[in-house]
Design an enzyme around this catalytic site. Sequence first.
Site, PDB file in Angstrom:
ATOM      1  N   GLY A 245       1.918   3.037  -2.317  1.00  0.00           N
ATOM      2  CA  GLY A 245       2.895   3.111  -3.399  1.00  0.00           C
ATOM      3  C   GLY A 245       4.156   2.285  -3.181  1.00  0.00           C
ATOM      4  O   GLY A 245       5.073   2.302  -3.999  1.00  0.00           O
TER       5      GLY A 245
ATOM      6  N   GLU B 175     -11.835   3.902  -5.764  1.00  0.00           N
ATOM      7  CA  GLU B 175     -10.883   4.708  -6.538  1.00  0.00           C
ATOM      8  C   GLU B 175     -11.116   4.498  -8.023  1.00  0.00           C
ATOM      9  O   GLU B 175     -11.156   3.351  -8.498  1.00  0.00           O
ATOM     10  CB  GLU B 175      -9.442   4.311  -6.195  1.00  0.00           C
TER      11      GLU B 175
ATOM     12  N   ASP C  57      -8.012   7.761   2.915  1.00  0.00           N
ATOM     13  CA  ASP C  57      -7.226   8.940   3.338  1.00  0.00           C
ATOM     14  C   ASP C  57      -7.624  10.217   2.587  1.00  0.00           C
ATOM     15  O   ASP C  57      -7.728  11.287   3.191  1.00  0.00           O
ATOM     16  CB  ASP C  57      -5.712   8.674   3.277  1.00  0.00           C
ATOM     17  N   THR C  58      -7.927  10.098   1.293  1.00  0.00           N
ATOM     18  CA  THR C  58      -8.322  11.296   0.543  1.00  0.00           C
ATOM     19  C   THR C  58      -9.635  11.877   1.077  1.00  0.00           C
ATOM     20  O   THR C  58      -9.943  13.037   0.839  1.00  0.00           O
ATOM     21  CB  THR C  58      -8.497  11.003  -0.963  1.00  0.00           C
TER      22      THR C  58
ATOM     23  N   SER D  88       0.855  -1.184   0.000  1.00  0.00           N
ATOM     24  CA  SER D  88       0.000   0.000   0.000  1.00  0.00           C
ATOM     25  C   SER D  88       0.890   1.232   0.000  1.00  0.00           C
ATOM     26  O   SER D  88       2.119   1.127   0.121  1.00  0.00           O
ATOM     27  CB  SER D  88      -0.935  -0.009   1.207  1.00  0.00           C
TER      28      SER D  88
ATOM     29  N   ARG E 287       3.076  10.455   7.141  1.00  0.00           N
ATOM     30  CA  ARG E 287       2.081  11.511   7.294  1.00  0.00           C
ATOM     31  C   ARG E 287       1.922  11.849   8.775  1.00  0.00           C
ATOM     32  O   ARG E 287       1.643  10.970   9.581  1.00  0.00           O
ATOM     33  CB  ARG E 287       0.771  11.009   6.705  1.00  0.00           C
TER      34      ARG E 287
ATOM     35  N   GLU F   2      -9.221   0.613  -7.557  1.00  0.00           N
ATOM     36  CA  GLU F   2      -9.255  -0.283  -6.396  1.00  0.00           C
ATOM     37  C   GLU F   2     -10.280   0.236  -5.401  1.00  0.00           C
ATOM     38  O   GLU F   2     -10.883   1.289  -5.619  1.00  0.00           O
ATOM     39  CB  GLU F   2      -7.861  -0.453  -5.766  1.00  0.00           C
TER      40      GLU F   2
HETATM   41  N1  LIG Z   1      -2.737   1.519 -14.258  1.00  0.00           N
HETATM   42  C1  LIG Z   1      -2.413   2.744 -13.830  1.00  0.00           C
HETATM   43  N2  LIG Z   1      -2.258   3.753 -14.724  1.00  0.00           N
HETATM   44  C2  LIG Z   1      -1.909   5.006 -14.301  1.00  0.00           C
HETATM   45  N3  LIG Z   1      -1.697   5.329 -13.020  1.00  0.00           N
HETATM   46  C3  LIG Z   1      -1.849   4.369 -12.082  1.00  0.00           C
HETATM   47  C4  LIG Z   1      -2.204   3.028 -12.429  1.00  0.00           C
HETATM   48  N4  LIG Z   1      -2.283   2.302 -11.312  1.00  0.00           N
HETATM   49  C5  LIG Z   1      -1.978   3.143 -10.300  1.00  0.00           C
HETATM   50  N5  LIG Z   1      -1.722   4.385 -10.741  1.00  0.00           N
HETATM   51  C6  LIG Z   1      -1.376   5.559  -9.902  1.00  0.00           C
HETATM   52  O1  LIG Z   1      -0.762   5.116  -8.720  1.00  0.00           O
HETATM   53  C7  LIG Z   1      -1.580   5.413  -7.576  1.00  0.00           C
HETATM   54  C8  LIG Z   1      -1.497   4.300  -6.553  1.00  0.00           C
HETATM   55  O2  LIG Z   1      -1.944   3.083  -7.125  1.00  0.00           O
HETATM   56  P1  LIG Z   1      -2.923   2.104  -6.356  1.00  0.00           P
HETATM   57  O3  LIG Z   1      -3.198   0.955  -7.230  1.00  0.00           O
HETATM   58  O4  LIG Z   1      -4.079   2.873  -5.862  1.00  0.00           O
HETATM   59  O5  LIG Z   1      -1.987   1.615  -5.154  1.00  0.00           O
HETATM   60  P2  LIG Z   1      -2.141   1.750  -3.568  1.00  0.00           P
HETATM   61  O6  LIG Z   1      -2.827   0.485  -3.170  1.00  0.00           O
HETATM   62  O7  LIG Z   1      -0.734   1.811  -3.084  1.00  0.00           O
HETATM   63  O8  LIG Z   1      -2.949   2.975  -3.288  1.00  0.00           O
HETATM   64  C9  LIG Z   1      -2.968   5.635  -8.151  1.00  0.00           C
HETATM   65  O9  LIG Z   1      -3.758   6.435  -7.298  1.00  0.00           O
HETATM   66  C10 LIG Z   1      -2.636   6.292  -9.483  1.00  0.00           C
HETATM   67  O10 LIG Z   1      -2.313   7.662  -9.299  1.00  0.00           O
HETATM   68 MG   LIG Z   2      -4.841   3.482  -4.048  1.00  0.00          MG
END
Ligand SMILES: Nc1ncnc2c1ncn2[C@@H]1O[C@H](COP(=O)(O)OP(=O)(O)O)[C@@H](O)[C@H]1O
Ligand SMILES: [Mg+2]
Length: 386
Positions: free
Chosen positions: A154, A259, A278-279, A152, A356, A271
């Site tokens: 990133g 999301e 958090d947002t 999670s 954070r 997802e």
């Molecule tokens: N397939 C994708 N194409 C473009 N940006 C992406 C993609 N997947 C994720 N992102 C970017 O990365 C961020 C984090 O990805 P996410 O899958 O939500 O992971 P986490 O579970 O860490 O939040 C997203 O909010 C988006 O900004």
């Molecule tokens: Mg996410």
Amino acid sequence: MYQTTKLMLLGSGELGKEVIMEAQRLGVETIAVDRYEGAPAMHVADRSYVVDMLDRQQLRDLVDKERPDLIVPEIEAIATAELVRLETEGYRVIPTARAARLTMDREGIRRLAAETLGLPTAKYRFADTYEEFAEAARAMGFPCVVKPLMSSSGKGQSVCRSEEELSRSWQIAMEGGRVQQGRVIVEEFIRFDSEITLLTVRSVHGTQFCPPIGHIQKDGDYIESWQPHAMTEGQLEEAKRIARTITDELGGAGIFGVELFLAGGQVYFSEVSPRPHDTGLVTLVSQNLSEFALHARAILGLPIPEIKLTAPGASRPLKADAEWADYRLLGAAEALALPDTQLRIFGKPVTKAGRRMAVALAAAETVEAARERATEALGKLKLEGV
Ligand SMILES: Nc1ncnc2c1ncn2[C@@H]1O[C@H](COP(=O)(O)OP(=O)(O)O)[C@@H](O)[C@H]1O
Ligand SMILES: [Mg+2]
């Protein structure tokens, strides 16, 4: 003695702290659990425990000892197989143990959304070895997004831009996941115009939506969010359809952060968190009931009247850039001198780079003005090691 509901929160961060406070306002007995002493929600709970929530036995022993009416996961990193078992034995897991299990792992939720429910998502493939991964990335085309299945904020995630970056992306994924070594998801890179969280509440009143929250992510963590996010009627309708479909499938009661990516006329499911997002911290200043108040009401089986935007709002988290065992937060007085501005200071025991530590929240006449004000408030804050 007052006979009330006993709520056990698994994960005790800043989002959980708000959930606990809302539950307490409704007379609930609260227990905060995390893997370290002094976590934010522990500051306000009736009792707290430090346990490794990924350890089945420790989790079970604690639940057996406290026998809570509600088990409320606040994070993904929990021994969710044990939650499934506890639920079978009659414990109530929020929203459901299956939702917690499916969303802790990118494969479970992605396959459910795309393959079972037919929701639009980025194209994707899974890979277990470097060779499979390289093949998947080539099939997806460059750039593509690589993520460990369990991670999670990133962690372990990267954008792979060319054949030359394959080994780097693989390395990042292997080191950044919760489980070292393992399976990854390779996703088509979506060139979205914007991304949103559609907070969706399931309660005795059925399904309700909050106005959409726009946000900006950097290195997998959000750096700004605002509400409402401007969308066309068609986009909003499609976003709600997707959110309703996935949350109906996950079931149970509580708030979900769905999301979504908006790209031209297309809305993609990305997802979902079966808990406050958090947002959604922005809702503390922009809604009649915040996402935390909504979650508390929903899981307690209480009614939820119409969710209203009270004013456009924005949030800007304050992150530490270094590791300090002792630190101070400066500038709260200057930030709070701004009109319609609030802070949440989490009181985490130590800082870490990227962690954070607080959030600046502002409401205003327009989203633009709220974003400017929250940014100005954030600019007044400073963390200082002592
Ligand atoms: N397939 C994708 N194409 C473009 N940006 C992406 C993609 N997947 C994720 N992102 C970017 O990365 C961020 C984090 O990805 P996410 O899958 O939500 O992971 P986490 O579970 O860490 O939040 C997203 O909010 C988006 O900004
Ligand atoms: Mg996410």
